[in-house]
Design an enzyme around this catalytic site. Structure first.
Site, PDB file in Angstrom:
ATOM      1  N   HIS A  46      51.249  48.026-101.539  1.00 51.33           N
ATOM      2  CA  HIS A  46      50.631  48.928-100.571  1.00 51.33           C
ATOM      3  C   HIS A  46      50.498  50.355-101.086  1.00 51.33           C
ATOM      4  O   HIS A  46      49.788  51.155-100.489  1.00 51.33           O
ATOM      5  CB  HIS A  46      51.445  48.949 -99.277  1.00 51.33           C
ATOM      6  CG  HIS A  46      51.385  47.665 -98.512  1.00 51.33           C
ATOM      7  ND1 HIS A  46      50.207  47.117 -98.069  1.00 51.33           N
ATOM      8  CD2 HIS A  46      52.358  46.814 -98.106  1.00 51.33           C
ATOM      9  CE1 HIS A  46      50.447  45.990 -97.427  1.00 51.33           C
ATOM     10  NE2 HIS A  46      51.748  45.774 -97.440  1.00 51.33           N
ATOM     11  N   GLU A 144      58.438  37.462 -95.164  1.00 50.18           N
ATOM     12  CA  GLU A 144      57.927  38.368 -94.134  1.00 50.18           C
ATOM     13  C   GLU A 144      56.869  37.713 -93.247  1.00 50.18           C
ATOM     14  O   GLU A 144      56.045  38.401 -92.637  1.00 50.18           O
ATOM     15  CB  GLU A 144      57.358  39.625 -94.795  1.00 50.18           C
ATOM     16  CG  GLU A 144      56.447  39.349 -95.977  1.00 50.18           C
ATOM     17  CD  GLU A 144      56.116  40.608 -96.765  1.00 50.18           C
ATOM     18  OE1 GLU A 144      56.191  41.719 -96.202  1.00 50.18           O
ATOM     19  OE2 GLU A 144      55.777  40.477 -97.959  1.00 50.18           O
ATOM     20  N   ASP A 170      55.737  43.097 -91.286  1.00 48.18           N
ATOM     21  CA  ASP A 170      54.868  41.918 -91.387  1.00 48.18           C
ATOM     22  C   ASP A 170      55.469  40.716 -90.667  1.00 48.18           C
ATOM     23  O   ASP A 170      54.747  39.913 -90.072  1.00 48.18           O
ATOM     24  CB  ASP A 170      54.587  41.582 -92.851  1.00 48.18           C
ATOM     25  CG  ASP A 170      53.467  42.433 -93.435  1.00 48.18           C
ATOM     26  OD1 ASP A 170      52.476  42.678 -92.720  1.00 48.18           O
ATOM     27  OD2 ASP A 170      53.582  42.860 -94.590  1.00 48.18           O
TER      28      ASP A 170
END
Length: 268
Positions: A46, A144, A170
C-alpha cells in the site's frame, strides 16, 4: 551469522514494537530506531515504495540496530528475492488465504532444492553462504480475510513459516463490518483471537497492525508478539499536533519561564 535481526529480537524479547514506512523517507527509519522501536516494516503493498526503494533504505540501515521487515503484495519470487538480497530480515506476505500460498511464500525465501529463490546476494556483509542467507529470514503469512481464517490450521502447518500476521482492517472488511471493526465489533475481535490462538498453538509467532500505543498494549495482552504501532505519517502527525497544541495553548497554561528566542540553549 545464522539468524537475522528479527529472529534475534524475537529470542530476546516477549514483544517487538514496530514502526511502518510507507514512503521513500531517509529519516523515518532512523528516527524509529532512535525512539527505541524494535523493527521497521517497509510497505510495498500500500505504500509509495517499490523493492528498489526498499533496497536503498535497507542499505542506509546496515549500521542501525533495528530489525527490518518488508510487506509484499504476493508470494511472487522475484520481488521477495530482491528485498532479501538487499538485507531484509523478514518478509510479510499479504492476503494469504491458503496453505498453498503460504508454501509459495516460504519457497520464495529458500534456495533449491527446498525453494525457488535465485542466488544473487547484493550485500557483502551478509556473506555468500546459501544456508546462512536463507536461515536469517523470518517469513510471515498475512491472514486478513475470512477465507484465510477458515484455512488457518492448514496455513499454520506449512513448514518453514515463522509466523502469522493479522491485518485487522481487511479482516473486518471481509466480515462485512467495514475497516474499523477491530476493537469495536465483538465478532471481529473474536476472530482475531481465533487466529492468534491457532498460530500460537502451532508454535508460530503472531503479529498484527495495532495503529497506536493503546491498541498495541491491548494486543500484547492478547498474546501478540510482533506489533506495529504507527506509520511514519501517523507518528509525524501526532508529534506535530502535540507541538502545535503546546505552542498555541492559552498563556495561563504555560509554565512561568521565558520564551524569548535566545534566552535558552533550546533555541539554535
Amino acid at each position: 551469522m545464522t539468524a537475522g535481526r528479527f529472529h534475534q529480537a524475537l529470542t530476546a524479547k516477549p514483544q517487538l514494537w514496530g514502526g511502518w514506512i510507507t514512503g521513500p523517507t531517509a529519516l523515518g527509519p532512523e528516527e524509529f530506531a532512535r525512539a527505541g522501536y524494535d523493527y521497521i516494516g517497509f510497505d510495498t503493498q500500500h505504500g509509495y515504495l517499490d523493492d528498489a526503494d526498499v533496497a536503498t533504505l535497507l542499505r542506509r540501515l546496515q549500521q542501525v540496530p533495528i530489525a527490518t521487515a518488508v510487506r509484499l503484495p504476493s508470494a511472487a519470487p522475484a520481488p521477495i528475492g530482491r528485498v532479501l538480497d538487499a538485507g531484509a530480515d523478514a518478509v510479510i506476505i499479504a492476503m494469504v488465504e491458503t496453505a498453498q500460498q503460504a508454501a509459495e511464500a516460504v519457497a520464495a525465501t529458500r534456495y533449491p532444492p527446498s525453494g525457488v529463490r535465485s542466488f544473487g546476494p547484493l550485500r557483502s556483509d551478509l556473506g555468500h553462504d546459501p544456508t546462512v542467507l536463507q536461515d536469517r529470514v523470518a517469513v510471515f503469512a498475512m491472514v486478513e480475510t475470512i477465507r484465510g481464517v477458515r484455512n488457518i490450521a492448514e496455513i499454520c502447518a506449512v513448514p518453514g513459516l515463522s509466523g502469522i500476521y493479522v491485518g485487522p482492517a481487511d479482516l473486518s472488511l471481509s466480515m462485512g463490518h467495514g475497516p474499523g471493526g477491530a476493537g469495536r465489533v465483538t465478532e471481529v475481535d473474536d476472530t482475531i483471537d481465533r487466529i492468534q490462538q491457532a498460530a500460537a498453538s502451532a508454535g508460530l509467532v503472531t503479529g498484527i497492525h495495532a495503529g497506536d500505543g493503546a491498541a498495541g498494549r491491548a494486543m500484547a495482552a492478547r498474546g501478540f508478539r510482533v506489533i506495529t504501532l504507527a506509520s511514519e505519517g501517523q507518528a509525524l502527525r501526532r508529534g506535530a499536533a502535540a507541538h502545535l497544541a503546546e505552542a498555541t495553548a492559552p498563556r495561563d497554561d504555560l509554565p512561568e519561564t521565558s520564551t524569548t528566542p535566545g534566552s535558552s540553549g533550546r533555541y539554535h
